[in-house]
Write an enzyme that holds these catalytic residues in place. Sequence first.
Site, PDB file in Angstrom:
ATOM      1  N   TYR A  51       0.726  -1.048  -0.090  1.00 55.40           N
ATOM      2  CA  TYR A  51      -0.126  -0.071  -0.099  1.00 55.40           C
ATOM      3  C   TYR A  51       0.928   1.326  -0.077  1.00 55.40           C
ATOM      4  O   TYR A  51       1.772   1.259   0.878  1.00 55.40           O
ATOM      5  CB  TYR A  51      -0.894  -0.094   1.422  1.00 55.40           C
ATOM      6  CG  TYR A  51      -2.379  -0.116   0.953  1.00 55.40           C
ATOM      7  CD1 TYR A  51      -3.136   0.844   0.109  1.00 55.40           C
ATOM      8  CD2 TYR A  51      -3.117  -1.037   1.297  1.00 55.40           C
ATOM      9  CE1 TYR A  51      -4.358   0.759  -0.181  1.00 55.40           C
ATOM     10  CE2 TYR A  51      -4.413  -1.411   0.588  1.00 55.40           C
ATOM     11  CZ  TYR A  51      -5.072  -0.316   0.214  1.00 55.40           C
ATOM     12  OH  TYR A  51      -6.368  -0.487  -0.559  1.00 55.40           O
ATOM     13  N   GLU A  53      -0.530   4.705  -0.729  1.00 57.05           N
ATOM     14  CA  GLU A  53      -1.365   6.104  -0.841  1.00 57.05           C
ATOM     15  C   GLU A  53      -0.474   7.419  -0.693  1.00 57.05           C
ATOM     16  O   GLU A  53       0.407   7.361   0.189  1.00 57.05           O
ATOM     17  CB  GLU A  53      -2.438   6.000  -0.044  1.00 57.05           C
ATOM     18  CG  GLU A  53      -3.446   4.978  -0.278  1.00 57.05           C
ATOM     19  CD  GLU A  53      -4.718   4.927   0.899  1.00 57.05           C
ATOM     20  OE1 GLU A  53      -4.418   5.430   2.048  1.00 57.05           O
ATOM     21  OE2 GLU A  53      -5.702   4.415   0.618  1.00 57.05           O
ATOM     22  N   ARG A 241      -1.780  -2.971 -18.246  1.00 59.12           N
ATOM     23  CA  ARG A 241      -3.207  -2.295 -18.226  1.00 59.12           C
ATOM     24  C   ARG A 241      -3.110  -0.965 -17.364  1.00 59.12           C
ATOM     25  O   ARG A 241      -2.578  -1.419 -15.978  1.00 59.12           O
ATOM     26  CB  ARG A 241      -4.347  -2.938 -17.823  1.00 59.12           C
ATOM     27  CG  ARG A 241      -4.659  -4.389 -18.854  1.00 59.12           C
ATOM     28  CD  ARG A 241      -5.909  -4.747 -18.540  1.00 59.12           C
ATOM     29  NE  ARG A 241      -6.887  -4.113 -19.415  1.00 59.12           N
ATOM     30  CZ  ARG A 241      -6.947  -4.326 -20.828  1.00 59.12           C
ATOM     31  NH1 ARG A 241      -6.252  -5.278 -21.437  1.00 59.12           N
ATOM     32  NH2 ARG A 241      -7.637  -3.553 -21.628  1.00 59.12           N
TER      33      ARG A 241
END
Length: 433
Positions: A51, A53, A241
């Site tokens: 993670y 952020e 992608r």
Amino acid sequence: DYDLSEADPEVYAIIGKEKNRQYKSLELIASENFTSRAVMEAVGSCLTNKYSEGLPGKRYYGGNEHIDELEILCQERALAAFRLDGNKWGVNVQPLSGSPANFEVYTAILKPHDRIMGLDLSHGGHLSHGFMTPKRRVSGTSIYFESMPYRLDDLSGLIDYGMLDKTANLFRPKLIIAGASAYPRDIDYPRMRKIADEVGAFLMMDMAHISGLIAAGVLADPFEFCDIVTTTTHKSLRGPRGGMIFFKKDTVHGVDLESAINNAVFPGLQGGPHNHTIGGLAVCLNYAQSPEFKVYQNQVVSNCRALAYRLIEHGYKLVSGGSDNHLALVDLRPSGVDGARVEKILDMASITLNKNSVPGDKSALVPGGIRIGSPAMTTRGLGGEEFVLIADFIHEGVQITLEAKRLAPGTKLQDFMRFVSSSEFPLKYQIST
Ligand code: PLP
């Protein structure tokens, strides 16, 4: 910790079948490509566990020293791949894909119900550029913003810049979107910049389809004329992608683009970035600066031309009369068939492409054309001669579609689909392509 084949044989088997389908079919969907093994290795790595952020150096979680290094490297490579000066341009490499990247830009620079103009979906635009029908606002873009699409000139098949100019002066959009999903020609950025300046609009280019061609310098450079450039990373660019947003490091129409866009991505619309994708993207952007990538992109264009010329020799009508880029749009209506039926017949012969609206079409479900792209099969190593052969296969598919239409009971698309999938459909047609 087991290999996939042991841990989950069911998913392993499905992946095996998909791999085989990709291997044995002629992949002509203009938005698809085969990424490299190196990109897939990065995407399938431990980067998926983390993670992070926030942006490099400003994270909301600990343990991000390597992720910071990776994201900064990816940003640097993104700017270098498009020959951008880091003092003038910045990039956010966190968008999860093309549609979120576009919506993030809209929420960064617009207020709800501000006006936008993008190319009409039925004329080659993308859903995320504001598509709506007379009855329904279909995409989030058209629900939260007021959209007035511009269109192609029906005769030439080229963007009708004159009409865009006139309409923009009446509609006064805050944002004009350049870029398309099914437009075979290059874009006149100076003209679009002039129109945007006349009405005081931002100019954004969505280069999703052609970002590989732009990185290689094969098509015109949008960065000279646009305030913001968005892209997917998995089409002609050959990456994983994902999506990217490039922005001028400047205040435009009172908006500081850098902080507005970074805040729109996180915390505006996304949470933790997909670090495995950013890893794969960094690999792809390194390759995009290599001489081989330039050779590849030139081959993409020359293969598409070879295919387009051959289709014209067979008597087909191409929207705009040809192609400057990686795709050709065939108007099948004069041939007496539609895109949906031809797509089905070609699919049965492992030739994968998609039905597509062409100017003047009535229905999106049974549109009059097909879109054919060259990036994926160029990656597989095919050259001009093979693309001529592909055009011959497509022609044969159209002949079979005409014959199947003659034999099919009823006129509805469902009747046709049922008939060609049944044992009544002569086997010789199923195997002749
Ligand atoms: N923009 C354009 C021009 C596209 O063609 C596409 C997809 O085909 C997108 C955006 C959306 O990308 P995604 O499917 O990654 O959301």
